[in-house]
Design an enzyme around this catalytic site. Sequence first.
Site, PDB file in Angstrom:
ATOM      1  N   LYS A  67       0.834  -1.093   0.029  1.00 32.16           N
ATOM      2  CA  LYS A  67      -0.085   0.128   0.218  1.00 32.16           C
ATOM      3  C   LYS A  67       0.934   1.224   0.106  1.00 32.16           C
ATOM      4  O   LYS A  67       0.622   2.145  -0.666  1.00 32.16           O
ATOM      5  CB  LYS A  67      -0.930  -0.051   1.317  1.00 32.16           C
ATOM      6  CG  LYS A  67      -2.021  -1.080   1.169  1.00 32.16           C
ATOM      7  CD  LYS A  67      -2.950  -1.175   2.422  1.00 32.16           C
ATOM      8  CE  LYS A  67      -3.746  -2.407   2.407  1.00 32.16           C
ATOM      9  NZ  LYS A  67      -4.431  -2.901   3.400  1.00 32.16           N
ATOM     10  N   GLN A 113      -4.630  -1.673   9.531  1.00 33.54           N
ATOM     11  CA  GLN A 113      -4.676  -3.111   8.869  1.00 33.54           C
ATOM     12  C   GLN A 113      -5.110  -4.058   9.888  1.00 33.54           C
ATOM     13  O   GLN A 113      -4.684  -4.362  10.956  1.00 33.54           O
ATOM     14  CB  GLN A 113      -3.133  -3.327   8.908  1.00 33.54           C
ATOM     15  CG  GLN A 113      -2.738  -4.322   7.842  1.00 33.54           C
ATOM     16  CD  GLN A 113      -3.343  -4.476   6.584  1.00 33.54           C
ATOM     17  OE1 GLN A 113      -3.392  -3.531   5.929  1.00 33.54           O
ATOM     18  NE2 GLN A 113      -3.848  -5.635   6.285  1.00 33.54           N
ATOM     19  N   ASP A 136     -11.216   2.849   4.323  1.00 32.92           N
ATOM     20  CA  ASP A 136     -11.395   1.344   4.147  1.00 32.92           C
ATOM     21  C   ASP A 136     -12.900   1.303   4.130  1.00 32.92           C
ATOM     22  O   ASP A 136     -13.422   0.314   3.593  1.00 32.92           O
ATOM     23  CB  ASP A 136     -10.840   0.588   5.219  1.00 32.92           C
ATOM     24  CG  ASP A 136      -9.874  -0.211   4.641  1.00 32.92           C
ATOM     25  OD1 ASP A 136      -9.363  -0.482   3.784  1.00 32.92           O
ATOM     26  OD2 ASP A 136      -9.008  -0.707   5.773  1.00 32.92           O
TER      27      ASP A 136
END
Length: 313
Positions: A67, A113, A136
Amino acid sequence: MTQGAEAAAEAPHPQAAILDGKALASRIEASLTAEVETFVDVCKRRPRLVVVLVGDVAASASYVKSKQQAAARVGIDSEVVRVDDSVVTAELVDLIRRIAAEEHGPADGILVQLPLPDQVDERAVLDAVPPDQDVDGFHPENAGLLSQGRPRFVPCTAAGVQRMLIDAGVETAGKHAVIVGRSDIVGKPLALLLASRGTGGDATVTICHSRSAGLAEITRTADILVAAVGRPELITADMVKPGAAVVDVGINRVVDPATGKGRLVGDVDFAAVRAIAGWISPVPGGVGPLTVAMLLANTLLAAEIRIGHRRGG
Ligand code: NAD
């Protein structure tokens, strides 16, 4: 059987077209790079993503690295805030509040994460990410907006799968899409996207899960079959309708008995299903790179919403 029908029955089915997520992600990155530069011209700063990485799980560290590398390629700044895996829920919630208050510098997007260690209440942590920095798309406000057909931040993997289908010209309107897996991060948001009105939507959607009876009978009726389970090669050729578009979200690490080495496989028996399907996404190189590309798009969107250049929701 007539001679013609016999020949047709024996003719080898052409192999499925590959849904090349890596190539599509590169094209998306190229257009995002230009959009980021426009943002920089206007704002005199770069969009910025802050990633919270808990513990030292190798897979999580490798996802975070990709990422960050992708962010750098399109000109988005990023920072990883590392946390020991002994952290408790309250400490992580407090850290996210401080990141949101920009104690770690500008934070257009904040990402935690997953997975988190067992002692941490994942829901409480994800809820602590302010909805306008939730790149997200896991906050209940963003999930609610998506379910009402006015998406703001769409979960990246679901958005990537829909984008992949649109890009390949796979018709979704009026088609039967079967999604195997009902998670909040993949299966459910994807079901909402494919059932929503408009391009890449208007499908009739069935969600299957671990308690579904007669899975193979259901998947065989799918024009579009998405596997998001986490079980190596669960989807076999006999579960696929000839000509279907098969999208493999699964990422499973298995040891190859022939070589003794670890490798990644999806939820679909790729070689066998490729001989039946119309389209198929590989693992790796399918949905994974698109997930990352959609994260970059969400981060730019968060930065643009913040300065009033785009409307969210
Ligand atoms: P999850 O564990 O939260 O959900 C798995 C789902 O599969 C559940 O809804 C469960 O009911 C269903 N399931 C389990 N066994 C089943 C069975 N035998 N038959 C039918 N359904 C069954 O997982 P998730 O977070 O949605 O991830 C699914 C997979 O996708 C994992 O392999 C994960 O690593 C991968 N993933 C990939 C990406 C990517 O970018 N490519 C992103 C997210 C997740």
